[in-house]
Design a protein around this motif. Structure first.
Motif, PDB file in Angstrom:
ATOM      1  N   MET A 159     -43.939  27.151 -39.963  1.00  0.00           N
ATOM      2  CA  MET A 159     -42.813  28.077 -39.846  1.00  0.00           C
ATOM      3  C   MET A 159     -42.183  28.302 -41.200  1.00  0.00           C
ATOM      4  O   MET A 159     -42.197  27.473 -42.082  1.00  0.00           O
ATOM      5  N   SER A 160     -41.661  29.441 -41.309  1.00  0.00           N
ATOM      6  CA  SER A 160     -40.968  29.769 -42.546  1.00  0.00           C
ATOM      7  C   SER A 160     -39.550  29.225 -42.470  1.00  0.00           C
ATOM      8  O   SER A 160     -39.131  28.621 -41.493  1.00  0.00           O
ATOM      9  N   ALA A 161     -38.868  29.455 -43.524  1.00  0.00           N
ATOM     10  CA  ALA A 161     -37.497  29.007 -43.573  1.00  0.00           C
ATOM     11  C   ALA A 161     -36.668  29.786 -42.560  1.00  0.00           C
ATOM     12  O   ALA A 161     -37.076  30.850 -42.107  1.00  0.00           O
ATOM     13  N   PRO A 162     -35.547  29.235 -42.199  1.00  0.00           N
ATOM     14  CA  PRO A 162     -34.699  29.978 -41.268  1.00  0.00           C
ATOM     15  C   PRO A 162     -34.314  31.336 -41.847  1.00  0.00           C
ATOM     16  O   PRO A 162     -34.091  31.466 -43.055  1.00  0.00           O
ATOM     17  N   SER A 163     -34.305  32.311 -40.991  1.00  0.00           N
ATOM     18  CA  SER A 163     -34.099  33.665 -41.491  1.00  0.00           C
ATOM     19  C   SER A 163     -33.163  34.415 -40.578  1.00  0.00           C
ATOM     20  O   SER A 163     -32.927  34.030 -39.435  1.00  0.00           O
ATOM     21  N   LEU A 164     -32.672  35.484 -41.125  1.00  0.00           N
ATOM     22  CA  LEU A 164     -31.783  36.372 -40.390  1.00  0.00           C
ATOM     23  C   LEU A 164     -32.318  37.767 -40.529  1.00  0.00           C
ATOM     24  O   LEU A 164     -32.626  38.207 -41.638  1.00  0.00           O
ATOM     25  N   LYS A 165     -32.434  38.454 -39.425  1.00  0.00           N
ATOM     26  CA  LYS A 165     -32.909  39.827 -39.507  1.00  0.00           C
ATOM     27  C   LYS A 165     -32.009  40.714 -38.670  1.00  0.00           C
ATOM     28  O   LYS A 165     -31.503  40.294 -37.634  1.00  0.00           O
ATOM     29  N   ILE A 166     -31.881  41.918 -39.118  1.00  0.00           N
ATOM     30  CA  ILE A 166     -30.923  42.840 -38.503  1.00  0.00           C
ATOM     31  C   ILE A 166     -31.693  43.858 -37.685  1.00  0.00           C
ATOM     32  O   ILE A 166     -32.762  44.332 -38.093  1.00  0.00           O
ATOM     33  N   TYR A 167     -31.136  44.175 -36.581  1.00  0.00           N
ATOM     34  CA  TYR A 167     -31.795  45.061 -35.630  1.00  0.00           C
ATOM     35  C   TYR A 167     -31.513  46.512 -35.966  1.00  0.00           C
ATOM     36  O   TYR A 167     -30.362  46.900 -36.198  1.00  0.00           O
ATOM     37  N   CYS A 168     -32.559  47.298 -35.991  1.00  0.00           N
ATOM     38  CA  CYS A 168     -32.384  48.745 -36.087  1.00  0.00           C
ATOM     39  C   CYS A 168     -32.914  49.331 -34.801  1.00  0.00           C
ATOM     40  O   CYS A 168     -34.062  49.077 -34.422  1.00  0.00           O
ATOM     41  N   PRO A 169     -32.125  50.106 -34.112  1.00  0.00           N
ATOM     42  CA  PRO A 169     -32.518  50.541 -32.766  1.00  0.00           C
ATOM     43  C   PRO A 169     -33.443  51.737 -32.755  1.00  0.00           C
ATOM     44  O   PRO A 169     -33.631  52.343 -31.714  1.00  0.00           O
ATOM     45  N   CYS A 170     -34.060  52.105 -33.853  1.00  0.00           N
ATOM     46  CA  CYS A 170     -34.772  53.376 -33.874  1.00  0.00           C
ATOM     47  C   CYS A 170     -35.998  53.370 -32.991  1.00  0.00           C
ATOM     48  O   CYS A 170     -36.387  54.399 -32.471  1.00  0.00           O
ATOM     49  N   LEU A 171     -36.632  52.241 -32.802  1.00  0.00           N
ATOM     50  CA  LEU A 171     -37.868  52.252 -32.026  1.00  0.00           C
ATOM     51  C   LEU A 171     -37.598  52.515 -30.563  1.00  0.00           C
ATOM     52  O   LEU A 171     -38.391  53.152 -29.890  1.00  0.00           O
ATOM     53  N   ASP A 172     -36.517  52.023 -30.083  1.00  0.00           N
ATOM     54  CA  ASP A 172     -36.231  52.178 -28.660  1.00  0.00           C
ATOM     55  C   ASP A 172     -34.739  52.354 -28.505  1.00  0.00           C
ATOM     56  O   ASP A 172     -34.019  51.402 -28.236  1.00  0.00           O
ATOM     57  N   PRO A 173     -34.269  53.553 -28.739  1.00  0.00           N
ATOM     58  CA  PRO A 173     -32.827  53.716 -28.926  1.00  0.00           C
ATOM     59  C   PRO A 173     -32.000  53.503 -27.667  1.00  0.00           C
ATOM     60  O   PRO A 173     -30.779  53.394 -27.772  1.00  0.00           O
ATOM     61  N   ASN A 174     -32.631  53.466 -26.539  1.00  0.00           N
ATOM     62  CA  ASN A 174     -31.824  53.487 -25.328  1.00  0.00           C
ATOM     63  C   ASN A 174     -31.527  52.115 -24.764  1.00  0.00           C
ATOM     64  O   ASN A 174     -30.737  51.997 -23.842  1.00  0.00           O
ATOM     65  N   SER A 175     -32.178  51.139 -25.266  1.00  0.00           N
ATOM     66  CA  SER A 175     -32.021  49.865 -24.583  1.00  0.00           C
ATOM     67  C   SER A 175     -31.443  48.833 -25.532  1.00  0.00           C
ATOM     68  O   SER A 175     -31.265  49.069 -26.719  1.00  0.00           O
ATOM     69  N   LEU A 176     -31.201  47.730 -24.985  1.00  0.00           N
ATOM     70  CA  LEU A 176     -30.734  46.604 -25.772  1.00  0.00           C
ATOM     71  C   LEU A 176     -31.845  46.154 -26.705  1.00  0.00           C
ATOM     72  O   LEU A 176     -33.005  46.489 -26.498  1.00  0.00           O
ATOM     73  N   PRO A 177     -31.504  45.456 -27.731  1.00  0.00           N
ATOM     74  CA  PRO A 177     -32.569  44.970 -28.602  1.00  0.00           C
ATOM     75  C   PRO A 177     -33.553  44.110 -27.845  1.00  0.00           C
ATOM     76  O   PRO A 177     -33.186  43.410 -26.892  1.00  0.00           O
ATOM     77  N   PRO A 178     -34.808  44.207 -28.211  1.00  0.00           N
ATOM     78  CA  PRO A 178     -35.810  43.434 -27.483  1.00  0.00           C
ATOM     79  C   PRO A 178     -35.616  41.950 -27.744  1.00  0.00           C
ATOM     80  O   PRO A 178     -35.040  41.560 -28.758  1.00  0.00           O
ATOM     81  N   PRO A 179     -36.064  41.160 -26.842  1.00  0.00           N
ATOM     82  CA  PRO A 179     -35.955  39.714 -27.050  1.00  0.00           C
ATOM     83  C   PRO A 179     -36.678  39.322 -28.320  1.00  0.00           C
ATOM     84  O   PRO A 179     -37.800  39.762 -28.568  1.00  0.00           O
ATOM     85  N   PRO A 180     -36.062  38.520 -29.126  1.00  0.00           N
ATOM     86  CA  PRO A 180     -36.634  38.284 -30.452  1.00  0.00           C
ATOM     87  C   PRO A 180     -37.889  37.462 -30.456  1.00  0.00           C
ATOM     88  O   PRO A 180     -38.572  37.419 -31.465  1.00  0.00           O
ATOM     89  N   ASN A 181     -38.203  36.831 -29.363  1.00  0.00           N
ATOM     90  CA  ASN A 181     -39.420  36.033 -29.415  1.00  0.00           C
ATOM     91  C   ASN A 181     -40.650  36.798 -28.952  1.00  0.00           C
ATOM     92  O   ASN A 181     -41.732  36.243 -28.903  1.00  0.00           O
ATOM     93  N   LEU A 182     -40.488  38.071 -28.645  1.00  0.00           N
ATOM     94  CA  LEU A 182     -41.668  38.881 -28.392  1.00  0.00           C
ATOM     95  C   LEU A 182     -42.347  39.191 -29.721  1.00  0.00           C
ATOM     96  O   LEU A 182     -41.673  39.446 -30.713  1.00  0.00           O
ATOM     97  N   PRO A 183     -43.655  39.167 -29.728  1.00  0.00           N
ATOM     98  CA  PRO A 183     -44.316  39.486 -31.003  1.00  0.00           C
ATOM     99  C   PRO A 183     -44.022  40.904 -31.472  1.00  0.00           C
ATOM    100  O   PRO A 183     -43.953  41.165 -32.658  1.00  0.00           O
ATOM    101  N   SER A 184     -43.896  41.822 -30.523  1.00  0.00           N
ATOM    102  CA  SER A 184     -43.691  43.201 -30.928  1.00  0.00           C
ATOM    103  C   SER A 184     -42.307  43.437 -31.493  1.00  0.00           C
ATOM    104  O   SER A 184     -42.059  44.448 -32.133  1.00  0.00           O
ATOM    105  N   SER A 185     -41.399  42.521 -31.234  1.00  0.00           N
ATOM    106  CA  SER A 185     -40.036  42.780 -31.655  1.00  0.00           C
ATOM    107  C   SER A 185     -39.875  42.653 -33.153  1.00  0.00           C
ATOM    108  O   SER A 185     -38.855  43.056 -33.696  1.00  0.00           O
ATOM    109  N   SER A 186     -40.870  42.094 -33.815  1.00  0.00           N
ATOM    110  CA  SER A 186     -40.724  41.935 -35.253  1.00  0.00           C
ATOM    111  C   SER A 186     -40.633  43.274 -35.950  1.00  0.00           C
ATOM    112  O   SER A 186     -40.153  43.348 -37.079  1.00  0.00           O
ATOM    113  N   HIS A 187     -41.080  44.327 -35.281  1.00  0.00           N
ATOM    114  CA  HIS A 187     -40.991  45.642 -35.904  1.00  0.00           C
ATOM    115  C   HIS A 187     -39.583  46.208 -35.826  1.00  0.00           C
ATOM    116  O   HIS A 187     -39.294  47.201 -36.468  1.00  0.00           O
TER     117      HIS A 187
END
Lengths: 613, 581
Positions: B1-29
Motif C-alpha cells: 500500500m502506498s502512503a495514506p492519501s487524500l483525494k477529492i471527488y469531482c462529480p463529472c463522471l456521474d453528476p447525479n448521484s452521490l460519490p461512488p464508494p471509494p473502495n470500488l476499483p472504478s471509483s479511482s477515476h
C-alpha cells in the motif's frame, strides 16, 4: 444524410487536375486535400470537412484525420495489463455489471479525450467524428461512446460506420465478403452494393485472444527458460547459468506473450500428413479449455506416455488425407486447445494431456522449419538474479501456434476458414459466386505473415471432395447402405475455383488447372496493399473525405433525446435519482442495424425529409 | 500500500448521484489529487481534467522548442518539420552526423569543414542506429524534413488513397445526384419504383451509411449491359498486394530469424497502413510528434481555468485557477507510523495497540491490524486571505459496497456486513486562520489565532462521532482540534478497526467550509450548481445581487474527500504476508 453537400465544382476540379501522374496529385493533396481549405477556413487548422476517424477496438485504437492514407496514431486502448476494454461477456451480477460499466466508461472517456488532446491535438468542438464500429459492438458501448463524445467532448456530429463496409471501400469495392479477424472474435459479413447483409453475419471466437492463450499454453509446456545468473557473490553460479528449466508462469506475462505473438509468430503453410503421422485411432479425450489456468508451472519432463492414445486429437489433419469418418470432425476439435491443467487436476488427465500435446508437438515439429529463438524476458520477481532470463521458444511454436485458428470441426467454434463458408451458406444462392470471388480479410490477426495464403488453402481444404468414400466400410452391419458422411459445405463445392481473397499477398496461380474455369479468380491479390489491420481505418478515412461517412447524428438531436437526464440534473445537485449512464435506457437517436431494418408499417410520406433532418 | 492519501471527488463522471464508494476499483477515476484540480469561480465548482474542455493554444516541437505556426501543423501531420527525428528503435532523439572525412589517417583533417562532409545521416547516440542503413542520407545537414518530404509524398499509401478517391468520386457524385433528384421529383421521375421498393430503399439508405438510394433507372441500365452488378467499375489498384511480395518475404525472414530483435515490434509497425517489411532493419526514422500547449475551460460556463504562456520555452501560466487556491489543502498523517516523540506520548491512550508491534511489523508500509484503534491527524491549510470555518463529516460507507470490494475474502454473507471500521471525527466546526504572507517568514504562530472567535470550539466534548466509535473525550485528546499553527489547523481523528476487518481503510468525508466572500461578483449565483454535488448555499441574510451590501457575503462550499489510511493486515501477520504476495 450521407449525401455530400459539396458542390460538384470541387470534384471536377480534382479530377481535372489529376489526370495521369498520381505523384503530382498526391503531393498537392497531402498538403491540403480540400482546396477550399486555403480560401475559406484559413483560421481553422483543418477544414471542417476533415473528419476525425476513430477505429476503437477492444485492444487497439487507430485514430486520424480523414483524407489521409494512414492513421495519425495507433495506441493500446487497454492498459498495460493487456486486458481488453470489453470482452464477450458481461458480469451477470447487477452490482458487478454496474461497476464494470463505470470502469469502462471512465476508461473510454480517458481514451477518447486522449484521441483529441494527445494524439490529434485538435479541438473536438469543431470536428465531425466517424466512429468505426464493429457490427457486433454492444449497444451499451456504442451508447457510452456517443455520450462521451457528445457531452464530455461536445463534438458537433458523430456518425457510426460499419467496419466491414469501410474495409471494403479501402480496396475500391462495395461488394464482397469481409472477414474481420480481431482480438475477441472473427466475424464474416457479406456486403452487397454497399449494403451489409447483417443477418448473414457469422462469427467464431477463434481470434487473437484465443491465439494468445494458445501461445501461452504452448510456451509454458514446451518452452525452456534459462534464469538469469544469480547475484555475483553466489558461489554456484556456473552451474545455475547452464540450467534450463521449465517456463515459470510469472515470467510469461501478457506483454511477453503479446510480443511473441506479434513479433516472432507466423503462419506456416498447410501441411499434409505423411503416412506414419496419420494412423487413425479412435481414442480421444476431450480436454476442456481453461482460459485462465496459467498459474501453475507445469513440469515439462513428460513421461513419454503413449502416443497412440491421443493421436486422434489431430485427426482433422489425417482426415484430410484419407477419409473423414463422420465422427472425426467432432473429435478433432479436442486438440485445439493445448491447455494447462491445474495441478489439482486428476493425474490421469494430466498425463493424457501431456501425452496429447507431446504428440501434437512432435507432429508440428516434423512440419515446421522455423528456427528456435531465444528471447530475453524479465525474470519473475520472486526468483531474483541479475539481468534477464532467456526464454527459448521452439520454432514449431512460432510456425504452428496459429493452427488453432484453422482447426475446425467444432460446431460452436468453427475455424476461421469455415466461418467464411458458413456465412456463404447463408448468402442467397445467386450471390454466392460474387461473394466467394471477393473475400477480404482484415483485422489485426491477419497481420501475421502467411495468414491469408493459409486461409485460402484452408478454404480449399474444407471444400475438398471427401476423397475415399467409404474408408471404414460397415463391416458387419446390415446391408443397408451407410448414409453419406455429413458434408456441410457440399453446396459450395462448385464455387471452389471462384474463391478469391482480394488481399491475398500470395494468390494461388498455377494450381487452378483442375478447375473448369480458371479465369474467374482474377480478383485474388488485386487489392491495394493496405495492411489488413488498417483497412477499416483507411476506409473510414476514405469515406470521410468523400463525405459519405454514414448517418450523422448532430449533437442537438442527441441532447434532445437525452432530455430526460437533463431534467434530472436541473433539479438540484445532490439528487438521489439513480440515473447513471449505466442504466439500460439507451438513446434511441443512435442508428443501429439491430434496431430493426424497417419501421413498423409503411414509411411516412415525408420519410426522406425526416431522414435528411 | 502506498502512503495514506487524500483525494477529492469531482462529480463529472456521474453528476447525479452521490460519490461512488471509494473502495470500488472504478471509483479511482472520480477522485483526484488536489493539485490536479481546477476551480471554476463562476460555477463555484471543482473541475477536473476529465471534464474541462481543452483547447490548443499553440503547437511546439518538444525537441527544438520551435513554436510551429498552426498553418503548417496540418501539412506536416502534427510533426516537427525541422531537423528533429526519433530513433525508430529506441525513440531517442537522432542527431545529424556527417560522414567520415575521406582521409582520417592523418588525424589533421578534422577541422577542415565545420559542417562535415556531404553525405549526412541521422545517428542515434543511444542504440547506434543510423539512417544510412536504411538508405537515408542527406545532402545538407539542415532542413532534413524537407528533403524527406519527397519520400513521404510519394508514399504508396497516400498515392493509393488518392486513386481510391478518384475511383469513388464519380460514383458518389452520381448517386448523390440521383438521390437528390429523387428527393425533389420523386414520383415523377421514378416511374418504375413502386411504393415497396421506395420504402425499402428509403429505409436502407437511412440505415446503411454511405449508400445511395436504390435507383431503378441506373439499376436497370446496369442490368442491361451486364457490366457489373456493383453499379461501379472495378477498381484497379495502383499496386496490388500480390505484387509487393512483402508477405512471402516476411515469412521467409521469420522462418530464419535467430533473435526476436531482428523483427520490429508491433508498436514500431502498426502506424504503417501499407504492407511493409517486418524487419527492424527497415524501419525509418520518425519525425518527432508535436506537442501542444493547452488551455482549459470550464465545460459549462466557458471560463478559462488555465492558460499557458504562448512561448514553448516558458513554463508559466497566464491564467491559473487551480483548486489549491480555493480549497483548504488537506494532508493526513498517521502518527503511529512516525517514530517521534509526539506519537510515543500519545501511545498510552490507545488501548490494546502496542506501538512496538507496529513498528516491528515486517512491512514498512502503513499496515493496520484488526481490532485496534488508531489515531490519525488531518491538517487543513487555508490558502485564502480570509479565515474559514470547516466542518467535516465522515460518511458511513454504504454497506453494499463491501460485496464488490476486490480483495474482500470475507464471510459468506457479505451483504449483511457492516463496514469493517468506524471513523471518529470531530463534528463541530473549527476555524482555520487566514493565509498571510507574513507567516512565510514569521514563527509567531498565534498572531491572529483568536482574531475571530472560535465560537464553536467549546463544543468539542460533545463530539458525537459519526460512527459509533468509543467516546473518550475525557482522556488525552486524540479526537478534536489538536493544534493550530498559522493558517493550518490539525484535527485528530480515530479509526476503530473491526476484528475481522480486511481491505483498505478508505472512507468518504464531506468537507464543508464557510468563508466570507469579499469580492462581490455580479453573476447570479444560485443557478449554476446544477450538475454537481458540491453545493453552494448562499446565506440568505446577505443579498447577493445588491451592490449596496457592505457586509461581506458568507458562503459555504462543500465537497467530498476520500481518505485512504492504508491497508488492514490480518491478525495473523504471516498469513497476511502470504496473502499479499
Amino acid at each position: 444524410m450521407s449525401v455530400p453537400s459539396t458542390p460538384s465544382k470541387r470534384l471536377t476540379l480534382d479530377t481535372a487536375t489529376t489526370p495521369t501522374t498520381s505523384r503530382v496529385a498526391a503531393t498537392s493533396s497531402t498538403v491540403h486535400s480540400s482546396p477550399h481549405y486555403q480560401t475559406t477556413r484559413r483560421h481553422s487548422l483543418y477544414g471542417t470537412e476533415d473528419r476525425i476517424v476513430i477505429d476503437p477496438g477492444s485492444r487497439i485504437w487507430k485514430v486520424g484525420f480523414s483524407g489521409e492514407g494512414r492513421p495519425r496514431d495507433v495506441f493500446f486502448g487497454d492498459g498495460q495489463d493487456g486486458v481488453p476494454l470489453w470482452g464477450l461477456t458481461r458480469a451477470t451480477n447487477q452490482l458487478d455489471r454496474e461497476e464494470e460499466d463505470r470502469a469502462l466508461q471512465a476508461m473510454l472517456q480517458e481514451r477518447l479525450r486522449a484521441v483529441f488532446h494527445d494524439s490529434l491535438l485538435t479541438d473536438p468542438k469543431s470536428r465531425r467524428v466517424i466512429v468505426i464500429e464493429h457490427p457486433l459492438l454492444p449497444l451499451y458501448i456504442k451508447d457510452m461512446m456517443a455520450r462521451i463524445l457528445f457531452t464530455n467532448l461536445q463534438v458537433p456530429f458523430v456518425s457510426f460506420a460499419p467496419s466491414h463496409l469501410l474495409s471494403l471501400l479501402a480496396v475500391g469495392r462495395i461488394t464482397g465478403l469481409v472477414l474481420d479477424c480481431g482480438h475477441l472474435e472473427s466475424a464474416v459479413l457479406p456486403i452487397f452494393a454497399s449494403r451489409p447483409l447483417f443477418h448473414h453475419l457469422k462469427t467464431t471466437p477463434l481470434a487473437g485472444a484465443r491465439l494468445t492463450e494458445h501461445i501461452r499454453s504452448l510456451v509454458l509446456l514446451f518452452g525452456k527458460y534459462t534464469p538469469p545468473p544469480p547475484a555475483l557473490p553466489a558461489p554456484r553460479s556456473a552451474a545455475a547459468i547452464q540450467r534450463q528449466t521449465s517456463v515459470p508462469a510469472e515470467a510469461l506475462t501478457n506483454a511477453v506473450v503479446e510480443e511473441i505473438k506479434t513479433r516472432v509468430c507466423l503462419v506456416g503453410k498447410a501441411f499434409e500428413l505423411s503416412a506414419e503421422d496419420s494412423r487413425p485411432s479412435q481414442q480421444q479425450h476431450v480436454t476442456p479449455y481453461h482460459a485462465s489456468s496459467n498459474d501453475d508451472v507445469i513440469d515439462v519432463d513428460h513421461p513419454s506416455s503413449d502416443a497412440a492414445q491421443s493421436e486422434s486429437e489431430f485427426s482433422r489433419v489425417s482426415m484430410d488425407v484419407d477419409s473423414p469418418a463422420p465422427g472425426s470432425r467432432v473429435a478433432s476439435s479436442s486438440y485445439s486447445m493445448v491447455s494447462i491443467e491445474d495441478s489439482q487436476g486428476t493425474s490421469s488427465s494430466h498425463l493424457g494431456e501431456h501425452g496429447g500435446s507431446q504428440v501434437l508437438a512432435d507432429l508440428y515439429k516434423r512440419h515446421s522449419t522455423a528456427s528456435d529463438i531465444k528471447m530475453p524476458v524479465a525474470p519473475p520477481a520472486s526468483s531474483g538474479g541479475l539481468g534477464r532470463g532467456v526464454l527459448m521458444i521452439p520454432g514449431w511454436i512460432r510456425e504452428r501456434a496459429a493452427e488453432v485458428l484453422f482447426d475446425g470441426g467444432d460446431v460452436d467454434e468453427v475455424s476461421v476458414a469455415e466461418v467464411i463458408l458458413e456465412s456463404l451458406l447463408k448468402v442467397p444462392v445467386d450471390l454466392r459466386k460474387t461473394m466467394a470471388s471477393a473475400i477480404l480479410v482484415v483485422g489485426g490477426t491477419p497481420m501475421m505473415p502467411g495468414f491469408i495464403p493459409r486461409l485460402h488453402a484452408e478454404i480449399a481444404r474444407a471444400l475438398a471432395i471427401p476423397s475415399s468414400p467409404q474408408p471404414q466400410p460397415s463391416k458387419n452391419r446390415k446391408a443397408r447402405p451407410r448414409p453419406p458422411p455429413y458434408d456441410r459445405y457440399a453446396p459450395l463445392r462448385q464455387l471452389l475455383p471462384h474463391f478469391a481473397i482480394l488481399n491475398n499477398p500470395d494468390p494461388p496461380k498455377a494450381e487452378k488447372v483442375s478447375g473448369p474455369s480458371q479465369k474467374k479468380s482474377t480478383a485474388a491479390g488485386k487489392a491495394p496493399a493496405f495492411t489488413p489491420a488498417c483497412m477499416a481505418w483507411v476506409g473510414g478515412s476514405l469515406a470521410g473525405s468523400l463525405k459519405t461517412g454514414g448517418v450523422e447524428i448532430p449533437r442537438e438531436k442527441w441532447e434532445e433525446a437525452d432530455v430526460r437526464e437533463e431534467v434530472e440534473t436541473e433539479d438540484g445537485a445532490v439528487t438521489t435519482v439513480p440515473s447513471s449512464p449505466t442504466s439500460q435506457v439507451y438513446n434511441k437517436v443512435l442508428p443501429d442495424w439491430t434496431r430493426g431494418p424497417l419501421p413498423i408499417g409503411a414509411p411516412a410520406a415525408n420519410a426522406h425529409v425526416q431522414a435528411q433532418a | 500500500m502506498s502512503a495514506p492519501s487524500l483525494k477529492i471527488y469531482c462529480p463529472c463522471l456521474d453528476p447525479n448521484s452521490l460519490p461512488p464508494p471509494p473502495n470500488l476499483p472504478s471509483s479511482s477515476h472520480s477522485y483526484h489529487e488536489i493539485h490536479d484540480l481546477y476551480f471554476c469561480e463562476e460555477c463555484d465548482l471543482i473541475r477536473c481534467n476529465r471534464c474541462v474542455s481543452v483547447e490548443v493554444s499553440g503547437y511546439y516541437c518538444p525537441n527544438c522548442l520551435f513554436e510551429v505556426p498552426s498553418a503548417s501543423v496540418r501539412g506536416e501531420k502534427n510533426r516537427c518539420a525541422r531537423n528533429c527525428f526519433l530513433c525508430p528503435s529506441c525513440k531517442n532523439t537522432l542527431i545529424v552526423v556527417p560522414s567520415d572525412p575521406p582521409e582520417s589517417a592523418d588525424g589533421r583533417i578534422m577541422t577542415i569543414n565545420t559542417l562535415g562532409d556531404p553525405p549526412f545521416f541521422l545517428y542515434c547516440s543511444h542504440c547506434r542506429w543510423d539512417s544510412a542503413e536504411v538508405g537515408i542520407t542527406f545532402e545538407k545537414p539542415t532542413s532534413l524534413a524537407n528533403q524527406l518530404q519527397k519520400h513521404e509524398d510519394s508514399a504508396p499509401d497516400s498515392l493509393e488513397f488518392e486513386r481510391l478517391k478518384e475511383h469513388f468520386e464519380p460514383f458518389i457524385r452520381a448517386s448523390s445526384a440521383s438521390s437528390s433528384a429523387s428527393h425533389h421529383l420523386r414520383t415523377a421521375q421514378h416511374v418504375h419504383s413502386n411504393p415497396i421498393t421506395a420504402a425499402a430503399s428509403d429505409a436502407l439508405s437511412r440505415d446503411v451509411p454511405g449508400v445511395s438510394k436504390y435507383n431503378p433507372l441506373s439499376r436497370s441500365r446496369v442490368g442491361r449491359d451486364k457490366s457489373n452488378r456493383d453499379e461501379m467499375p472495378e477498381y484497379r489498384s495502383r499496386m496490388d498486394v500480390s505484387l509487393t511480395g512483402s508477405d512471402t518475404a516476411n515469412v521467409q525472414h521469420l522462418l530464419m530469424i535467430e533473435s526476436p530483435d531482428e523483427i520490429a515490434t508491433l508498436e514500431q509497425r502498426w502506424i504503417n497502413s501499407w504492407t511493409s517489411s517486418v524487419l527492424v532493419n527497415d524501419l525509418k526514422p520518425l519525425r518527432i510528434p508535436l506537442h501542444s500547449k493547452k488551455s482549459k475551460r470550464c465545460p459549462t460556463c466557458r471560463h478559462i481555468l488555465i492558460k499557458p504562456e504562448q512561448k514553448p520555452q516558458s513554463v508559466r501560466f497566464k491564467i491559473k485557477i487551480a483548486a489549491t487556491g480555493y480549497l483548504p489543502l488537506m494532508a493526513i498523517s498517521l502518527p503511529f507510523l512516525n517514530n517521534n516523540l509526539a506519537t510515543t506520548a500519545k501511545r498510552s491512550t490507545r488501548p490494546g495497540a502496542t506501538w512496538e508491534e507496529d513498528r516491528n511489523s515486517p512491512s514498512i508500509n502503513p499496515v493496520m491490524f484488526g481490532g485496534r484503534t488508531y489515531p490519525f491527524v488531518l491538517s487543513f491549510t487555508n490558502p485564502m486571505y480570509d479565515p474559514i470555518q470547516i466542518r467535516i463529516n465522515a460518511l458511513r460507507s454504504p454497506v453494499s459496497t463491501t460485496t464488490v470490494q476486490t480483495d474482500e475474502t470475507g464471510p459468506a454473507q457479505p451483504e449483511k456486513r457492516r463496514p469493517p471500521f468506524a471513523i471518529t471525527l470531530p463534528t463541530y466546526a473549527f476555524s482555520v486562520a487566514a493565509f498571510a504572507e507574513a507567516w512565510e517568514y514569521d514563527e509567531d504562530d498565534d498572531m491572529i489565532e483568536d482574531e475571530h472567535a472560535d465560537l464553536v470550539d467549546d463544543r468539542r466534548h460533545a463530539s458525537a462521532s459519526t460512527n459509533s466509535g468509543p467516546a473518550r473525550g475525557g482522556k488525552a485528546k486524540t479526537v478534536g482540534v489538536l493544534e493550530k499553527k498559522a493558517n493550518t489547523t490539525f484535527i485528530g481523528g480515530e479509526v476503530v478497526i473491526g476484528k475481522e476487518a480486511q481491505g483498505d481503510v478508505k472512507f468518504l468525508t464531506m468537507v464543508t467550509f464557510t468563508y466570507r466572500n469579499d469580492t462581490v461578483d455580479e453573476v447570479d449565483l444560485g443557478d449554476e450548481d446544477g450538475d454537481g454535488s458540491p453545493v453552494r448555499t448562499t446565506n440568505p441574510s446577505s443579498s447577493v445581487l445588491g451592490g449596496a451590501n457592505k457586509q461581506p457575503e458568507i458562503r459555504t462550499f462543500s465537497y467530498y474527500v476520500v481518505v485512504d489510511l492504508g491497508r488492514i493486515a490480518q491478525r495473523n501477520v504471516e498469513g497476511s504476508i502470504d496473502e499479499r504476495r
